[in-house]
Design an enzyme around this catalytic site. Structure first.
Site, PDB file in Angstrom:
ATOM      1  N   ASP A  22    -115.921 -22.748 -14.673  1.00 51.22           N
ATOM      2  CA  ASP A  22    -115.219 -23.633 -15.588  1.00 51.22           C
ATOM      3  C   ASP A  22    -113.709 -23.439 -15.373  1.00 51.22           C
ATOM      4  O   ASP A  22    -113.273 -22.386 -14.886  1.00 51.22           O
ATOM      5  CB  ASP A  22    -115.633 -23.262 -17.013  1.00 51.22           C
ATOM      6  N   ASP A  24    -110.708 -24.659 -17.794  1.00 47.86           N
ATOM      7  CA  ASP A  24    -109.885 -24.344 -18.965  1.00 47.86           C
ATOM      8  C   ASP A  24    -110.567 -23.282 -19.838  1.00 47.86           C
ATOM      9  O   ASP A  24    -111.702 -23.449 -20.273  1.00 47.86           O
ATOM     10  CB  ASP A  24    -109.637 -25.615 -19.785  1.00 47.86           C
TER      11      ASP A  24
HETATM   12 MG    MG Z   1    -113.667 -24.073 -20.821  1.00 43.94          MG
END
Ligand code: MG
Ligand code: ZN
Length: 201
Positions: A22, A24
């Site tokens: 992932d 962010d």
């Molecule tokens: Mg995230």
């Protein structure tokens, strides 16, 4: 052809193990809608963690929901500019992201072209599936690291192992576990996730 040769060929067809990250809250701080490269804030350990995966020979693929495109907050070229910037910072530290896959959609988006249900928005596994086809990866041998249960859900949907990190929303998410979706591991941050992954390989 011997059985052993046949199974070797099957294994090669099945693809390689990889690590899906992932963006962010996992690689960089989650500041909400990230519009410009100057807003990218790497965690202090990110470059080292990605380099360790590179050195282990594991492809590293970013998978990220960017519904800001569907909401008209930023454009696809802006997302791609952010990713080029991330790669330049990583490159300066001898680390490499092999590919970036993002979902620009949202069912309630305001930009017509992106306002749709899709299979790539996590917890769907469309991004993982697309990357696996493009790069000859095997989700069943692979790992997903993220700070939200949707990341673990995407791992589950793809048949990969899912690791929740406590950065970003992770510490909050840990306290609100969904039913029937255990993470394979919950760790403090990406570098601990990488350590966990490398112990499995
Ligand atoms: Mg995230
Ligand atoms: Zn999508």
């Amino acid at each position: 052809m011997s059985l052993r040769e046949a199974s070797g060929q099957a294994a090669r067809r099945a693809g390689r193990a990889a690590v899906f990250l992932d963006r962010d809250g996992t690689l960089i701080e989650d500041i909400g809608y990230l519009r410009v490269p100057s807003d990218v804030a790497f965690y202090p350990w990110t470059v080292d963690a990605v380099r360790a995966l590179n050195q282990a020979g594991l492809p590293v693929v970013v998978i990220t929901n960017q519904s800001g495109v569907a909401r008209g907050v930023f454009t696809e070229p802006m997302v791609e500019e952010v990713h080029r910037h991330m790669s330049s910072v990583l490159d300066a530290g001898g680390a490499r992201i092999d590919a970036y896959y993002y979902c620009p959609h949202h069912p309630h988006g305001t930009v017509a072209a992106y306002a749709q249900r899709c299979d790539c928005r996590k917890p769907g596994c469309g991004l993982i599936d697309r990357a696996s086809t493009d790069l000859d990866l095997d989700p069943a041998q692979s790992f997903v690291v993220g700070d939200r249960w949707i990341d673990v859900g995407a791992a589950r949907a793809a048949g990969a192992r899912g690791i929740l990190v406590r950065t970003g929303y992770g510490a909050t998410e840990e306290g609100e576990p969904p039913p029937d979706l255990p993470a394979d591991a919950i760790v403090d941050n990406l570098v601990e996730a990488v350590s966990w992954i490398l112990r499995q390989c």
